[in-house]
Structures are given as C-alpha cells and as structure tokens.
Design a protein around this motif. Structure first.
Motif, PDB file in Angstrom:
ATOM      1  N   ILE A  73       6.898  -8.752  24.202  1.00 33.41           N
ATOM      2  CA  ILE A  73       8.298  -8.410  23.880  1.00 33.41           C
ATOM      3  C   ILE A  73       8.901  -9.464  22.958  1.00 33.41           C
ATOM      4  O   ILE A  73       9.569  -9.134  21.965  1.00 33.41           O
ATOM      5  CB  ILE A  73       9.126  -8.257  25.177  1.00 33.41           C
ATOM      6  CG1 ILE A  73       8.731  -6.968  25.898  1.00 33.41           C
ATOM      7  CG2 ILE A  73      10.615  -8.279  24.882  1.00 33.41           C
ATOM      8  CD1 ILE A  73       9.285  -6.860  27.309  1.00 33.41           C
ATOM      9  N   ASN A  74       8.666 -10.734  23.277  1.00 33.17           N
ATOM     10  CA  ASN A  74       9.202 -11.814  22.424  1.00 33.17           C
ATOM     11  C   ASN A  74       8.611 -11.741  21.021  1.00 33.17           C
ATOM     12  O   ASN A  74       9.325 -11.950  20.031  1.00 33.17           O
ATOM     13  CB  ASN A  74       8.956 -13.173  23.064  1.00 33.17           C
ATOM     14  CG  ASN A  74       9.847 -13.409  24.268  1.00 33.17           C
ATOM     15  OD1 ASN A  74      10.918 -12.828  24.378  1.00 33.17           O
ATOM     16  ND2 ASN A  74       9.402 -14.249  25.175  1.00 33.17           N
ATOM     17  N   ASN A  75       7.308 -11.450  20.924  1.00 32.47           N
ATOM     18  CA  ASN A  75       6.674 -11.320  19.606  1.00 32.47           C
ATOM     19  C   ASN A  75       7.270 -10.138  18.844  1.00 32.47           C
ATOM     20  O   ASN A  75       7.521 -10.227  17.640  1.00 32.47           O
ATOM     21  CB  ASN A  75       5.159 -11.151  19.747  1.00 32.47           C
ATOM     22  CG  ASN A  75       4.472 -12.431  20.182  1.00 32.47           C
ATOM     23  OD1 ASN A  75       5.014 -13.517  20.042  1.00 32.47           O
ATOM     24  ND2 ASN A  75       3.282 -12.306  20.731  1.00 32.47           N
ATOM     25  N   ALA A  76       7.482  -9.026  19.552  1.00 36.88           N
ATOM     26  CA  ALA A  76       8.060  -7.844  18.905  1.00 36.88           C
ATOM     27  C   ALA A  76       9.485  -8.138  18.432  1.00 36.88           C
ATOM     28  O   ALA A  76       9.890  -7.710  17.346  1.00 36.88           O
ATOM     29  CB  ALA A  76       8.043  -6.655  19.871  1.00 36.88           C
ATOM     30  N   ARG A  77      10.244  -8.873  19.257  1.00 37.15           N
ATOM     31  CA  ARG A  77      11.616  -9.237  18.854  1.00 37.15           C
ATOM     32  C   ARG A  77      11.598 -10.121  17.613  1.00 37.15           C
ATOM     33  O   ARG A  77      12.408  -9.944  16.703  1.00 37.15           O
ATOM     34  CB  ARG A  77      12.329  -9.960  19.992  1.00 37.15           C
ATOM     35  CG  ARG A  77      12.814  -9.034  21.072  1.00 37.15           C
ATOM     36  CD  ARG A  77      13.567  -9.773  22.146  1.00 37.15           C
ATOM     37  NE  ARG A  77      14.033  -8.849  23.172  1.00 37.15           N
ATOM     38  CZ  ARG A  77      14.252  -9.176  24.417  1.00 37.15           C
ATOM     39  NH1 ARG A  77      14.060 -10.420  24.828  1.00 37.15           N
ATOM     40  NH2 ARG A  77      14.661  -8.273  25.292  1.00 37.15           N
ATOM     41  N   ALA A  78      10.672 -11.087  17.600  1.00 36.54           N
ATOM     42  CA  ALA A  78      10.586 -11.978  16.437  1.00 36.54           C
ATOM     43  C   ALA A  78      10.212 -11.171  15.192  1.00 36.54           C
ATOM     44  O   ALA A  78      10.788 -11.377  14.118  1.00 36.54           O
ATOM     45  CB  ALA A  78       9.551 -13.077  16.697  1.00 36.54           C
ATOM     46  N   LYS A  79       9.268 -10.238  15.339  1.00 39.80           N
ATOM     47  CA  LYS A  79       8.865  -9.404  14.201  1.00 39.80           C
ATOM     48  C   LYS A  79      10.036  -8.536  13.750  1.00 39.80           C
ATOM     49  O   LYS A  79      10.276  -8.378  12.549  1.00 39.80           O
ATOM     50  CB  LYS A  79       7.675  -8.523  14.605  1.00 39.80           C
ATOM     51  CG  LYS A  79       7.124  -7.696  13.495  1.00 39.80           C
ATOM     52  CD  LYS A  79       6.480  -8.559  12.445  1.00 39.80           C
ATOM     53  CE  LYS A  79       5.812  -7.707  11.394  1.00 39.80           C
ATOM     54  NZ  LYS A  79       5.339  -8.481  10.277  1.00 39.80           N
ATOM     55  N   GLN A  80      10.783  -7.979  14.710  1.00 40.34           N
ATOM     56  CA  GLN A  80      11.949  -7.155  14.373  1.00 40.34           C
ATOM     57  C   GLN A  80      12.998  -7.987  13.645  1.00 40.34           C
ATOM     58  O   GLN A  80      13.615  -7.520  12.685  1.00 40.34           O
ATOM     59  CB  GLN A  80      12.545  -6.516  15.636  1.00 40.34           C
ATOM     60  CG  GLN A  80      13.671  -5.550  15.355  1.00 40.34           C
ATOM     61  CD  GLN A  80      13.217  -4.359  14.523  1.00 40.34           C
ATOM     62  OE1 GLN A  80      12.214  -3.745  14.832  1.00 40.34           O
ATOM     63  NE2 GLN A  80      13.950  -4.042  13.460  1.00 40.34           N
ATOM     64  N   ASP A  81      13.188  -9.230  14.098  1.00 39.46           N
ATOM     65  CA  ASP A  81      14.136 -10.123  13.410  1.00 39.46           C
ATOM     66  C   ASP A  81      13.697 -10.362  11.969  1.00 39.46           C
ATOM     67  O   ASP A  81      14.523 -10.344  11.046  1.00 39.46           O
ATOM     68  CB  ASP A  81      14.255 -11.457  14.157  1.00 39.46           C
ATOM     69  CG  ASP A  81      15.039 -11.330  15.448  1.00 39.46           C
ATOM     70  OD1 ASP A  81      15.721 -10.301  15.643  1.00 39.46           O
ATOM     71  OD2 ASP A  81      14.962 -12.273  16.277  1.00 39.46           O
ATOM     72  N   GLU A  82      12.385 -10.571  11.782  1.00 36.07           N
ATOM     73  CA  GLU A  82      11.863 -10.758  10.422  1.00 36.07           C
ATOM     74  C   GLU A  82      12.143  -9.522   9.572  1.00 36.07           C
ATOM     75  O   GLU A  82      12.587  -9.629   8.423  1.00 36.07           O
ATOM     76  CB  GLU A  82      10.350 -10.996  10.452  1.00 36.07           C
ATOM     77  CG  GLU A  82       9.920 -12.371  10.874  1.00 36.07           C
ATOM     78  CD  GLU A  82       8.399 -12.492  10.883  1.00 36.07           C
ATOM     79  OE1 GLU A  82       7.733 -11.836  10.047  1.00 36.07           O
ATOM     80  OE2 GLU A  82       7.892 -13.241  11.725  1.00 36.07           O
TER      81      GLU A  82
END
Length: 119
Positions: A73-82
C-alpha cells in the motif's frame, strides 16, 4: 479357654486380612481411576498445546501478510504521488503551451485585421 482365644484371634485376623484385601482392591481401583483422569487431562492439554501452536503459526503468517500488504500500500501510494506530480507538471506545461498558442493566435488575428484594414 486359650484355644478359644486363639480361634477368636485367628478369626479376627482373617476378618482384618479380608478387610485389608478389600481396601487394597479399592486403593488399586482408585489409583487406576486417577491415572485414567491424569491421562485424559494430559491428552487434552497436548491437544490444546497443538491447537495453540497452530493458531500461533497462522497468526504469525497473518502478521507477515499484513506487513506485506502495508508495504505494498505504501509503495502504491508513493507511485500514485509520483504519477500525480507528473500529471501536475504535464498539466502546467500544457497550460503554458495553450497560453503561448493563444497569445500567438491573438497576435496573428490582430496582424490579419490590421492587414485587412489596409487593403
């Protein structure tokens, strides 16, 4: 009279021996019953321990799975932020290009009007 006392004593001894034999049998039966209960309780405790170990193992697997999901989830959030930041940059760039094109079109439009007035 001594003979009758001996007979009475022997009868008393035989009666006590029989009572003692009954007590020994009762004690043996009680001992076997106690060992049976102890074995039942021991088996029940072993089963409970096995269940506890299995539940602990499953709980540990769930904890590991939850930790992995949190990481994902944290990785997906970081990717979404990017992606959101990139989309913002692209939108800003497009707005600048549209403004530049609009400005160029207005200049061209003004130039054409000016030329058509002179003609």
């Amino acid at each position: 009279e001594l003979k009758s006392e001996i007979l009475a004593a022997n009868a008393k001894k035989q009666s006590l021996d029989e009572a003692n034999a009954c007590l020994v049998k009762e004690a043996q039966a009680a001992k076997e019953a106690a060992f049976g209960k102890i074995k039942e309780q021991t088996d029940a405790l072993k089963e409970m321990e096995a269940n506890w170990k299995e539940e602990s193992k499953q709980n540990e697997a769930l904890r590991a799975h939850i930790a992995q999901l949190k990481k994902d989830i944290n990785n997906a959030r970081a990717k979404q932020d990017e992606l959101d930041n990139e989309a913002g940059r692209v939108r800003d760039e497009l707005e600048r290009k549209i403004q530049a094109q609009t400005k160029a079109l207005r200049k061209t439009e003004a130039k054409l009007r000016s030329e058509s007035k002179h003609n």
